[in-house]
Design a protein around this motif. Structure first.
Motif, short mmCIF file in Angstrom:
data_model
loop_
_atom_site.label_atom_id
_atom_site.label_comp_id
_atom_site.label_asym_id
_atom_site.label_seq_id
_atom_site.Cartn_x
_atom_site.Cartn_y
_atom_site.Cartn_z
N LEU A 285 40.89 39.29 36.43
CA LEU A 285 39.58 38.63 36.40
C LEU A 285 39.54 37.57 35.30
N ARG A 286 39.99 37.96 34.11
CA ARG A 286 39.85 37.07 32.97
C ARG A 286 40.87 35.93 32.99
N ASP A 287 42.13 36.27 33.17
CA ASP A 287 43.19 35.27 33.01
C ASP A 287 43.54 34.54 34.30
N VAL A 288 43.67 35.28 35.40
CA VAL A 288 44.12 34.65 36.64
C VAL A 288 42.97 33.89 37.29
N LEU A 289 41.86 34.57 37.56
CA LEU A 289 40.72 33.87 38.16
C LEU A 289 40.09 32.89 37.18
N GLY A 290 40.32 33.12 35.90
CA GLY A 290 39.81 32.18 34.89
C GLY A 290 40.68 30.94 34.73
N GLY A 291 41.84 30.91 35.38
CA GLY A 291 42.70 29.74 35.36
C GLY A 291 43.71 29.69 34.24
N ALA A 292 43.74 30.71 33.37
CA ALA A 292 44.63 30.66 32.21
C ALA A 292 46.07 31.04 32.54
N LEU A 359 39.24 27.03 47.14
CA LEU A 359 38.24 27.92 47.73
C LEU A 359 36.86 27.31 47.67
N THR A 360 36.05 27.61 48.66
CA THR A 360 34.66 27.19 48.60
C THR A 360 33.94 28.04 47.56
N THR A 361 32.76 27.61 47.18
CA THR A 361 31.99 28.39 46.21
C THR A 361 31.73 29.79 46.73
N ALA A 362 31.38 29.90 48.01
CA ALA A 362 31.10 31.22 48.60
C ALA A 362 32.36 32.09 48.61
N GLN A 363 33.51 31.49 48.93
CA GLN A 363 34.75 32.26 48.95
C GLN A 363 35.12 32.74 47.55
N ARG A 364 34.96 31.86 46.59
CA ARG A 364 35.28 32.21 45.21
C ARG A 364 34.37 33.33 44.72
N GLU A 365 33.09 33.25 45.03
CA GLU A 365 32.15 34.29 44.62
C GLU A 365 32.48 35.62 45.28
N HIS A 366 32.94 35.56 46.53
CA HIS A 366 33.31 36.79 47.25
C HIS A 366 34.51 37.46 46.58
N VAL A 367 35.51 36.67 46.23
CA VAL A 367 36.69 37.22 45.56
C VAL A 367 36.31 37.78 44.19
N ASP A 368 35.52 37.03 43.43
CA ASP A 368 35.11 37.48 42.10
C ASP A 368 34.35 38.80 42.20
N ALA A 369 33.42 38.87 43.16
CA ALA A 369 32.60 40.07 43.28
C ALA A 369 33.44 41.28 43.68
N LEU A 371 36.69 41.80 43.16
CA LEU A 371 37.56 42.21 42.06
C LEU A 371 36.74 42.86 40.94
N SER A 372 35.54 42.36 40.72
CA SER A 372 34.67 42.95 39.70
C SER A 372 34.26 44.36 40.07
N GLU A 373 33.99 44.58 41.36
CA GLU A 373 33.64 45.93 41.80
C GLU A 373 34.82 46.89 41.59
N THR A 374 36.02 46.42 41.89
CA THR A 374 37.20 47.25 41.68
C THR A 374 37.36 47.60 40.21
N ALA A 375 37.16 46.62 39.33
CA ALA A 375 37.27 46.88 37.89
C ALA A 375 36.21 47.88 37.44
N GLU A 376 35.01 47.76 37.99
CA GLU A 376 33.93 48.68 37.63
C GLU A 376 34.27 50.11 38.04
N LEU A 377 34.83 50.27 39.23
CA LEU A 377 35.18 51.60 39.71
C LEU A 377 36.36 52.19 38.94
N LEU A 378 37.22 51.34 38.40
CA LEU A 378 38.37 51.82 37.64
C LEU A 378 38.01 52.17 36.19
N ALA A 379 36.87 51.68 35.71
CA ALA A 379 36.48 51.96 34.33
C ALA A 379 36.38 53.45 34.04
N PRO A 380 35.77 54.27 34.91
CA PRO A 380 35.75 55.71 34.64
C PRO A 380 37.14 56.34 34.61
N VAL A 381 38.09 55.78 35.35
CA VAL A 381 39.46 56.31 35.31
C VAL A 381 40.01 56.20 33.89
#
Length: 391
Positions: A285-292, A359-369, A371-381
Motif C-alpha cells: 500500500l505504502r511503497d508500491v501503490l504510492g509509487g516509491a 488506471l482510471t480513478t475508479a479502478q485505482r480506488e477499487h484496488v486501493d480499497a 488492498l486496504s481491506e486485506t491489510a485491515e483483516l491481517l492486523a489482528p493476525v
C-alpha cells in the motif's frame, strides 16, 4: 523497532504504558459498545499482591469493568486478566514500569477469572480467583484468546523458512537469465526475465527480516539509490543499450548467490511470523501503490500480485494457530484471494501489465480499497501472533 513497538503503532496507542485489549486483536470492525462501568477498580500488580483489590469476597459483577492497575513491584512487568477454566486472556497490559499505572476496560461474562502478573525475570504470579456473574443482557463481551507463545510459532517459522529456501534456486536461475540476456544484447528478453525474477523475489516478503542487508541490496527502494533489481530496472526499461544492464545484472546475481549461501544459517524469527503477513500488504500500500517502488518498468501491479502470493504463503503456516483464535481468518483468506483476482484483471493475455498510472480513478480506488481491506483483516493476525508468555 521491536515487534511490540510496531504493534503499538499499529493500534495507534502512543503512551509509556500500553494497554492492549484483546477485542482489538479479534475484531476487524468495532463491535457494539457496552455500558460504561460505574468507576475504575484499583488493582495492585506485584510479586505479593497480584490482583489485589478486585472482587469483594472473591466475587464481582459481570459486564463492563474499568481497571486502574498499579505495578507495586520493583521492576517492570506485564499483566494478564485470564479466565481460569478456558485459559483465555481477556486483557494484556504490557510494559508497566515500577510504580506506574495502566488503565483499561473490559466486558466480562460469567466465569472464574484471575489477574496474572509476569515479571521479566521471574515466574508468573497468579492472583486470587474471582467469580464473575452474568453480564447484563445485550452486553458486547470482550472475546478472549489463548495466548500464542514462541514455542507455538517455531513450527510455523520452520515451515515457512523451508518454503523460502525451496524458492531460492529458481530465483537464482531467473536472475542469471537476465544477466545472460543483457550480455547477448537482447533487451526484450531481459525485460521479460527481469519481471519473472522480480515477482519471484516479491513472493518472499515474509522473510525480509531474515535477509538483512542482503535484502536491501537486492530490492531496496529506488529512491534510496537503485540497487539490485531496481539498478537493473532503471536502464533496462529506459531504452538504454543492453550493455548498460550487464554490470548491475551481474551484481544482482552475486547478491542472490550470497543470499543462498547465507540463508541456511539464518533463522526466521517466530515472533515475526504474524507481523510479516500484515507488513507485506502494508508495504504494498505504502511503497508500491504510492509509487516509491518503481524505477521505470511500470510493473507495480505485478509486484502487488506477487506480494499477495507472498502474503498467502506467510499466512498459511499460521492457519492452525489462528483457526481457534481468529474468527476472521476465513474472511482474511477470501480477501487475499479476491484482491489478487482484481489485481490480475489488469494483466493482459500476453502477460503484460497495465501501468498503475494508466488506471482510471475508479479502478485505482477499487484496488486501493481492496488492498486496504486485506491489510485491515491481517492486523489482528499480527496482534494474536505477537508472542506472549504462558500464564
Amino acid at each position: 523497532m521491536s515487534t511490540r513497538a510496531r504493534l503499538t503503532a499499529l493500534f495507534g496507542v502512543m503512551a509509556a504504558v500500553v494497554a492492549v485489549v484483546i477485542v482489538l486483536a479479534l475484531a476487524a470492525r468495532p463491535a457494539a459498545v457496552s455500558a460504561e462501568p460505574a468507576a475504575e477498580i484499583a488493582v495492585t500488580a506485584g510479586m505479593d499482591d497480584c490482583g489485589g483489590g478486585w472482587g469483594s469476597g472473591g466475587k464481582a459483577p459481570g459486564g463492563a469493568a474499568a481497571f486502574d492497575v498499579e505495578n507495586t513491584a520493583v521492576g517492570g512487568l506485564e499483566v494478564y486478566l485470564q479466565a481460569i477454566d478456558t485459559q483465555k486472556v481477556y486483557l494484556d497490559l504490557e510494559s508497566i514500569g515500577a510504580g506506574a499505572h495502566a488503565h483499561a476496560r473490559v466486558t466480562l461474562g460469567s466465569g472464574r477469572y484471575r489477574f496474572v502478573c509476569l515479571p521479566a525475570d521471574a515466574d508468573p504470579v497468579r492472583g486470587p480467583t474471582v467469580a464473575v456473574g452474568p453480564a447484563p443482557k445485550g452486553s458486547a463481551l470482550t472475546p478472549g484468546i489463548v495466548p500464542v507463545t514462541r514455542t507455538d510459532l517455531i513450527p510455523a517459522a520452520q515451515s515457512y523458512g523451508a518454503w523460502v529456501a525451496s524458492r531460492l534456486p529458481a530465483l537464482r536461475r531467473q536472475v542469471a537469465a537476465v544477466a545472460a540476456d543483457a550480455e547477448e544484447g537482447d533487451s526484450a528478453a531481459a525485460r521479460r526475465d527481469w519481471l519473472t525474477a522480480h515477482t519471484t523475489y516479491e513472493t518472499l516478503g515474509g522473510a525480509y527480516g531474515a535477509f538483512g542487508e542482503l535484502g536491501d541490496a537486492i530490492d531496496g527502494l529506488p529512491n534510496h539509490g537503485p540497487t539490485g533489481f531496481h539498478a537493473v530496472e532503471a536502464p533496462l526499461f529506459s531504452g538504454a543499450p543492453a550493455a548498460t544492464v550487464v554490470e548491475p545484472a551481474q551484481a544482482l546475481v552475486r547478491d542472490v548467490d550470497a543470499l543462498i549461501a547465507a540463508f541456511p544459517a539464518t533463522q526466521i524469527d517466530p515472533g515475526d511470523m504474524g507481523l510479516r503477513a500484515h507488513e507485506i500488504v502494508e508495504d504494498a500500500l505504502r511503497d508500491v501503490l504510492g509509487g516509491a517502488a518503481d524505477a521505470g518498468s511500470g510493473t507495480e501491479l505485478a509486484t502487488v500480485d506477487a506480494t499477495l502470493t507472498g502474503t498467502a504463503q506467510a499466512l498459511a503456516p499460521l492457519n492452525g494457530i489462528l483457526a481457534t483464535r481468529y474468527p476472521g481468518l476465513a474472511a482474511t483468506q477470501r480477501s487475499i484471494a479476491t484482491t489478487q483476482q482484481l489485481v490480475e484483471s489488469f494483466r493482459g493475455a500476453d502477460g503484460t501489465w497495465t501501468r498503475l498510472s494508466s488506471l482510471t480513478t475508479a479502478q485505482r480506488e477499487h484496488v486501493d480499497a481492496a488492498l486496504s481491506e486485506t491489510a485491515e483483516l491481517l492486523a489482528p493476525v499480527a496482534a494474536i501472533c505477537d508472542p506472549r508468555r504462558d500464564p
